[in-house]
Motif scaffolding. Structure first.
Motif, mmCIF file in Angstrom:
data_model
loop_
_atom_site.group_PDB
_atom_site.id
_atom_site.type_symbol
_atom_site.label_atom_id
_atom_site.label_comp_id
_atom_site.label_asym_id
_atom_site.label_seq_id
_atom_site.Cartn_x
_atom_site.Cartn_y
_atom_site.Cartn_z
ATOM 1 N N ARG A 286 0.829 -1.200 0.000
ATOM 2 C CA ARG A 286 0.000 0.000 0.000
ATOM 3 C C ARG A 286 0.868 1.256 0.000
ATOM 4 N NH1 ARG A 286 -3.288 -1.287 4.541
ATOM 5 N NH2 ARG A 286 -4.380 -2.927 3.466
ATOM 6 N N PHE A 287 0.427 2.285 -0.695
ATOM 7 C CA PHE A 287 1.136 3.561 -0.716
ATOM 8 C C PHE A 287 0.839 4.308 0.572
ATOM 9 C CE2 PHE A 287 1.469 8.065 -1.676
ATOM 10 C CZ PHE A 287 2.719 8.107 -2.234
ATOM 11 N N PRO A 288 1.745 4.958 1.217
ATOM 12 C CA PRO A 288 3.158 5.169 0.920
ATOM 13 C C PRO A 288 4.069 4.109 1.540
ATOM 14 C CG PRO A 288 2.580 6.584 2.746
ATOM 15 C CD PRO A 288 1.333 5.813 2.365
ATOM 16 N N ASN A 289 3.450 3.096 2.175
ATOM 17 C CA ASN A 289 4.270 2.061 2.813
ATOM 18 C C ASN A 289 5.160 1.340 1.817
ATOM 19 O OD1 ASN A 289 3.143 2.612 5.301
ATOM 20 N ND2 ASN A 289 1.663 0.964 5.204
ATOM 21 N N ASN A 290 4.699 1.218 0.555
ATOM 22 C CA ASN A 290 5.513 0.514 -0.432
ATOM 23 C C ASN A 290 6.856 1.210 -0.656
ATOM 24 O OD1 ASN A 290 4.388 2.704 -1.776
ATOM 25 N ND2 ASN A 290 3.915 1.556 -3.630
ATOM 26 N N ILE A 291 6.884 2.501 -0.487
ATOM 27 C CA ILE A 291 8.155 3.236 -0.619
ATOM 28 C C ILE A 291 9.094 2.848 0.513
ATOM 29 C CG2 ILE A 291 9.214 5.529 -0.567
ATOM 30 C CD1 ILE A 291 6.522 6.562 -1.795
ATOM 31 N N PHE A 292 8.563 2.863 1.733
ATOM 32 C CA PHE A 292 9.382 2.522 2.888
ATOM 33 C C PHE A 292 9.725 1.034 2.913
ATOM 34 C CE2 PHE A 292 6.871 6.264 4.173
ATOM 35 C CZ PHE A 292 7.915 7.160 4.262
#
Length: 196
Positions: free
Chosen positions: A164-170
C-alpha cells in the motif's frame, strides 16, 4: 522575508508529516513481519508434531501387522525428507515455501498409503494404540490446516500493508519484501476417487 519563512515552515511540516508516516508505516510492517514469523513457527511446530508421531505409528503398525515393507520404508523416508527441509522465517521466498510444501506433501501421501494398507488388517484396527495414534494424527492434520490458514492470513495482512502507498516506498527502502503463503498442492483440485 515572510514568504521565505512560510516556505521553510511548509517544508519542515512536510518533512515531519512524511517522517511520521514513515515511522508509523515502518513500525506497522515490523509488527506484521513478526506476526508472519510467529505464524510460520506455529506451522513448523505442527508439522514437527506430526513427524514425531510417525515413528510411533510405524512401530505400532509394524508390530501388529506383517505387510509390505515398502510402504513403511516410504513413510520413513518421506518423514526424513520432510524434517530435513527447514526454512528460516526471515527467508520465506516462494521457492523455499514450495520446497517445504512439496516435502510435506510427500509425507502426507505416504501416510495416506500407510493408513489405507493398515485398514486391511482388522486386528490392527482393533488395537487401542493404533486407534489412539490415528486420532492424534487426525488432530495434528487439523492443527496443521489451522496453522497454515493463520499463516496465510498473516502473510495477506503483511503483503497488503507492504504494497500500500506510501508504505511501499518505505518497504522498498527497508527491505520488506512480499512474502509467499501456502497454496494448494498440484492436483488437489480433483477429488480423489473412492472405490469399494
Amino acid at each position: 522575508m515572510k514568504s521565505r519563512n512560510l516556505v521553510l515552515i511548509v517544508v519542515v511540516l512536510f518533512i515531519l508529516i512524511l517522517g511520521g508516516c514513515g515511522c508509523n508505516g515502518y513500525n506497522k510492517m515490523v509488527n506484521l513481519d513478526e506476526n508472519v514469523k510467529n505464524k510460520w513457527n506455529n506451522v513448523q511446530s505442527d508439522y514437527q508434531r506430526r513427524a514425531d508421531l510417525i515413528p510411533n505409528l510405524v512401530s505400532t503398525v509394524k508390530g501388529a501387522a506383517n505387510f509390505e515393507q515398502t510402504t513403511l520404508t516410504q513413510v520413513i523416508e518421506a518423514r526424513a525428507k520432510a524434517t530435513s527441509v527447514n526454512i528460516n522465517a526471515d527467508n520465506l521466498t516462494p521457492e523455499k515455501v514450495q520446497q517445504f510444501q512439496q516435502a510435506q506433501g510427500q509425507l502426507s501421501s505416504s501416510l495416506s498409503k500407510l493408513l489405507v494398507v493398515a485398514e486391511q488388517y482388522p486386528q490392527l484396527q482393533a488395537t487401542q494404540n493404533f486407534r489412539d495414534l490415528q486420532t492424534q494424527l487426525e488432530g495434528t492434520e487439523n492443527r496443521i490446516k489451522v496453522s497454515r490458514n493463520d499463516f496465510n492470513t498473516a502473510v495477506q495482512d503483511y503483503n497488503a500493508t507492504a504494497r500500500r502507498f506510501p508504505n511501499n516506498i518505505f518497504a522498498g527502502m527497508f527491505g520488506f519484501k512480499v512474502k509467499q503463503g501456502f497454496t494448494a498442492d498440484a492436483g488437489s483440485e480433483k477429488a480423489p476417487k473412492v472405490q469399494f
